[in-house]
Design a protein around this motif. Structure first.
Motif, PDB file in Angstrom:
ATOM      1  N   ASN A 177       0.832  -1.212   0.000  1.00  0.00           N
ATOM      2  CA  ASN A 177       0.000   0.000   0.000  1.00  0.00           C
ATOM      3  C   ASN A 177       0.864   1.258   0.000  1.00  0.00           C
ATOM      4  O   ASN A 177       0.562   2.234  -0.688  1.00  0.00           O
ATOM      5  CB  ASN A 177      -0.916   0.012   1.226  1.00  0.00           C
ATOM      6  CG  ASN A 177      -2.059  -0.989   1.119  1.00  0.00           C
ATOM      7  OD1 ASN A 177      -2.400  -1.419   0.020  1.00  0.00           O
ATOM      8  ND2 ASN A 177      -2.635  -1.374   2.245  1.00  0.00           N
ATOM      9  N   HIS A 178       1.948   1.211   0.772  1.00  0.00           N
ATOM     10  CA  HIS A 178       2.844   2.367   0.841  1.00  0.00           C
ATOM     11  C   HIS A 178       3.530   2.590  -0.505  1.00  0.00           C
ATOM     12  O   HIS A 178       3.668   3.732  -0.957  1.00  0.00           O
ATOM     13  CB  HIS A 178       3.887   2.143   1.935  1.00  0.00           C
ATOM     14  CG  HIS A 178       4.760   3.334   2.190  1.00  0.00           C
ATOM     15  ND1 HIS A 178       4.279   4.533   2.681  1.00  0.00           N
ATOM     16  CD2 HIS A 178       6.093   3.523   2.009  1.00  0.00           C
ATOM     17  CE1 HIS A 178       5.270   5.399   2.792  1.00  0.00           C
ATOM     18  NE2 HIS A 178       6.379   4.813   2.386  1.00  0.00           N
ATOM     19  N   LEU A 179       3.951   1.501  -1.149  1.00  0.00           N
ATOM     20  CA  LEU A 179       4.555   1.607  -2.482  1.00  0.00           C
ATOM     21  C   LEU A 179       3.566   2.235  -3.459  1.00  0.00           C
ATOM     22  O   LEU A 179       3.943   3.106  -4.261  1.00  0.00           O
ATOM     23  CB  LEU A 179       4.982   0.220  -2.964  1.00  0.00           C
ATOM     24  CG  LEU A 179       5.572   0.135  -4.375  1.00  0.00           C
ATOM     25  CD1 LEU A 179       6.865   0.941  -4.468  1.00  0.00           C
ATOM     26  CD2 LEU A 179       5.834  -1.318  -4.770  1.00  0.00           C
ATOM     27  N   ASN A 180       2.316   1.823  -3.400  1.00  0.00           N
ATOM     28  CA  ASN A 180       1.294   2.409  -4.273  1.00  0.00           C
ATOM     29  C   ASN A 180       1.098   3.892  -3.993  1.00  0.00           C
ATOM     30  O   ASN A 180       0.933   4.699  -4.915  1.00  0.00           O
ATOM     31  CB  ASN A 180      -0.037   1.676  -4.084  1.00  0.00           C
ATOM     32  CG  ASN A 180      -0.048   0.304  -4.743  1.00  0.00           C
ATOM     33  OD1 ASN A 180       0.702   0.059  -5.685  1.00  0.00           O
ATOM     34  ND2 ASN A 180      -0.891  -0.589  -4.249  1.00  0.00           N
ATOM     35  N   LEU A 181       1.123   4.259  -2.707  1.00  0.00           N
ATOM     36  CA  LEU A 181       0.893   5.657  -2.328  1.00  0.00           C
ATOM     37  C   LEU A 181       1.994   6.576  -2.838  1.00  0.00           C
ATOM     38  O   LEU A 181       1.718   7.629  -3.418  1.00  0.00           O
ATOM     39  CB  LEU A 181       0.796   5.773  -0.804  1.00  0.00           C
ATOM     40  CG  LEU A 181      -0.505   5.284  -0.150  1.00  0.00           C
ATOM     41  CD1 LEU A 181      -0.374   5.316   1.364  1.00  0.00           C
ATOM     42  CD2 LEU A 181      -1.680   6.137  -0.597  1.00  0.00           C
ATOM     43  N   VAL A 182       3.248   6.195  -2.608  1.00  0.00           N
ATOM     44  CA  VAL A 182       4.349   7.105  -2.937  1.00  0.00           C
ATOM     45  C   VAL A 182       4.673   7.126  -4.428  1.00  0.00           C
ATOM     46  O   VAL A 182       5.228   8.102  -4.935  1.00  0.00           O
ATOM     47  CB  VAL A 182       5.618   6.771  -2.126  1.00  0.00           C
ATOM     48  CG1 VAL A 182       5.355   6.898  -0.640  1.00  0.00           C
ATOM     49  CG2 VAL A 182       6.158   5.383  -2.459  1.00  0.00           C
ATOM     50  N   THR A 183       4.341   6.048  -5.145  1.00  0.00           N
ATOM     51  CA  THR A 183       4.658   5.990  -6.567  1.00  0.00           C
ATOM     52  C   THR A 183       3.450   6.229  -7.463  1.00  0.00           C
ATOM     53  O   THR A 183       3.603   6.396  -8.678  1.00  0.00           O
ATOM     54  CB  THR A 183       5.257   4.620  -6.931  1.00  0.00           C
ATOM     55  OG1 THR A 183       4.284   3.589  -6.697  1.00  0.00           O
ATOM     56  CG2 THR A 183       6.510   4.338  -6.105  1.00  0.00           C
ATOM     57  N   GLY A 184       2.258   6.217  -6.869  1.00  0.00           N
ATOM     58  CA  GLY A 184       1.057   6.381  -7.674  1.00  0.00           C
ATOM     59  C   GLY A 184       0.684   5.124  -8.433  1.00  0.00           C
ATOM     60  O   GLY A 184      -0.078   5.177  -9.404  1.00  0.00           O
ATOM     61  N   SER A 185       1.210   3.976  -8.002  1.00  0.00           N
ATOM     62  CA  SER A 185       0.925   2.705  -8.667  1.00  0.00           C
ATOM     63  C   SER A 185      -0.360   2.093  -8.112  1.00  0.00           C
ATOM     64  O   SER A 185      -0.945   2.600  -7.151  1.00  0.00           O
ATOM     65  CB  SER A 185       2.094   1.729  -8.464  1.00  0.00           C
ATOM     66  OG  SER A 185       3.304   2.287  -8.945  1.00  0.00           O
ATOM     67  N   LYS A 186      -0.775   0.973  -8.711  1.00  0.00           N
ATOM     68  CA  LYS A 186      -2.002   0.292  -8.281  1.00  0.00           C
ATOM     69  C   LYS A 186      -1.787  -1.213  -8.214  1.00  0.00           C
ATOM     70  O   LYS A 186      -2.600  -2.007  -8.706  1.00  0.00           O
ATOM     71  CB  LYS A 186      -3.150   0.619  -9.236  1.00  0.00           C
ATOM     72  CG  LYS A 186      -3.540   2.101  -9.253  1.00  0.00           C
ATOM     73  CD  LYS A 186      -4.704   2.356 -10.203  1.00  0.00           C
ATOM     74  CE  LYS A 186      -5.083   3.836 -10.213  1.00  0.00           C
ATOM     75  NZ  LYS A 186      -6.213   4.106 -11.148  1.00  0.00           N
ATOM     76  N   TYR A 187      -0.689  -1.618  -7.585  1.00  0.00           N
ATOM     77  CA  TYR A 187      -0.423  -3.049  -7.467  1.00  0.00           C
ATOM     78  C   TYR A 187      -1.428  -3.691  -6.510  1.00  0.00           C
ATOM     79  O   TYR A 187      -1.702  -3.168  -5.439  1.00  0.00           O
ATOM     80  CB  TYR A 187       1.000  -3.288  -6.954  1.00  0.00           C
ATOM     81  CG  TYR A 187       2.062  -2.832  -7.923  1.00  0.00           C
ATOM     82  CD1 TYR A 187       2.263  -3.507  -9.122  1.00  0.00           C
ATOM     83  CD2 TYR A 187       2.855  -1.717  -7.643  1.00  0.00           C
ATOM     84  CE1 TYR A 187       3.226  -3.081 -10.024  1.00  0.00           C
ATOM     85  CE2 TYR A 187       3.818  -1.287  -8.540  1.00  0.00           C
ATOM     86  CZ  TYR A 187       3.998  -1.972  -9.730  1.00  0.00           C
ATOM     87  OH  TYR A 187       4.945  -1.547 -10.616  1.00  0.00           O
ATOM     88  N   GLN A 188      -1.961  -4.820  -6.926  1.00  0.00           N
ATOM     89  CA  GLN A 188      -2.932  -5.537  -6.122  1.00  0.00           C
ATOM     90  C   GLN A 188      -2.211  -6.502  -5.177  1.00  0.00           C
ATOM     91  O   GLN A 188      -1.133  -6.997  -5.495  1.00  0.00           O
ATOM     92  CB  GLN A 188      -3.904  -6.316  -7.014  1.00  0.00           C
ATOM     93  CG  GLN A 188      -4.727  -5.420  -7.944  1.00  0.00           C
ATOM     94  CD  GLN A 188      -5.589  -4.430  -7.173  1.00  0.00           C
ATOM     95  OE1 GLN A 188      -6.307  -4.820  -6.250  1.00  0.00           O
ATOM     96  NE2 GLN A 188      -5.516  -3.155  -7.544  1.00  0.00           N
TER      97      GLN A 188
END
Length: 344
Positions: A177-188
């Motif tokens: 979730n943190h990776l998605n937040l800081v990079t703007g990604s949407k990994y499930q």
């Protein structure tokens, strides 16, 4: 919105003697949060919604951080500042709320407390009626009857402690979730995305260390079109790469988390000494040594010396994560030795 966290805040924070302003801020953060306690509302939004000044909110948040109720992560989008990421201390909130659940509603009000407040029995009765009319402390959760004995909450599933495997998976999801937040990604949170993260946690790396690597690599590669392709779960948390990333991330953190501008670390507008060092040669040499692929005809003297030392240390027989840490240490050691000899 996390109904569970809102209930924890109302029942745990309010009963702990927390000031009303702080409780209000915690409630708003819980309303914005997912079940892991992660949210990113702006300070202005919080201030507007609770009717407080901006500086008052900032001061209260800093106090809540010192008291351990939450942590704050500053972030940027390119060269622009973005809203902070807040992470509520779910475990502390759960513990505080469960303490109230186990005591029941009556045990929380002792005779001494009644005498100290100086309220008459009629005043207390009036206050109780008023609170009932406004809904339960859990934030108007329709599943909780206002006439229900709060002691029934002792059987709430939230009080159950998860097994280690569940905790590892929950932490891995926090990292994703943190990776998605800081990079703007949407990994499930799929098996493929979580596998490497879970493996590093099982090896003994901590949640904070994994989050630090995400922040470090995003700062270094986020604005680089080519390198940003590596801001993915599989390459970031691979057993051969992660230890090296962590080592660099810890130095970055100790230096005050400087910005990465035009290939150099910059703090207060000035390049940090030694920040332009490129570790690509070191990493490429490590891959050649461990795989035997891509050997070069004329390796540098540094690579020759490190290979000799690595052979004596038995790096090829070590676990990948520790092998690369050892290789990096040897590379730094012999680089400094050769630099000293050249200077002499």
């Amino acid at each position: 919105m996390s109904v569970k966290l809102s209930a924890y805040v109302w029942d745990g924070c309010a009963s702990s003697g927390m000031k009303t302003m702080k409780v209000a801020i915690m409630v708003r953060l819980a309303d914005f949060s997912n079940d892991e306690g992660v949210c990113w509302p702006s300070v202005d939004t919080i201030a507007r919604q609770i009717g407080a000044g901006r500086s008052t909110v900032i001061t209260a948040i800093n106090e809540l951080m010192k008291e351990g109720w939450l942590t704050k992560q500053e972030r940027r989008k390119g060269q622009r500042s973005a809203t902070n990421i807040y992470r509520l201390n779910v475990e502390k909130l759960r513990t505080a709320a469960n303490a109230i659940y186990s005591q029941g509603s009556d045990s929380g009000r002792s005779e001494s407390e009644h005498s100290e407040t100086g309220h008459s029995e009629s005043e207390r009765s009036g206050n109780i009626k008023k609170s009932v009319s406004q809904g339960p402390e859990s934030g108007h959760d329709p599943s909780v009857s206002s006439k229900q004995d709060p002691s029934v909450k002792t059987s709430c599933p939230a009080a159950e402690q998860p097994d280690p495997a569940t905790m590892i998976t929950d932490q891995a999801k926090q990292v994703l979730n943190h990776l998605n937040l800081v990079t703007g990604s949407k990994y499930q949170p799929s098996k493929t995305s979580l596998e490497g993260i879970r493996a590093r946690l099982i090896e003994g790396f901590t949640l904070s260390e994994l989050l630090l690597v995400v922040d470090y690599t995003n700062e270094k590669w986020g604005d680089d079109l080519k390198m940003s392709e590596y801001l993915r779960p599989i390459p970031l948390f691979s057993p051969s790469k992660f230890p090296g990333y962590l080592q660099a991330a810890e130095k970055w953190n100790e230096s005050g988390r400087p910005e990465y501008v035009n290939g150099k670390w910059v703090k207060d507008g000035k390049p940090i000494k030694g920040s332009g060092v490129d570790n690509s040669e070191r990493d490429a040499a490590y891959r050649r040594y461990t795989s035997g692929v891509g050997e070069i005809t004329n390796p540098s003297q540094l690579e020759i010396e490190v290979r000799k030392a690595a052979g004596k240390a038995g790096i090829r027989n070590q676990q990948a994560s520790f092998a690369q840490q050892r290789w990096n240490s040897l590379w730094t050691e012999y680089s400094e030795r050769l630099s000293g000899e050249a200077a002499a």
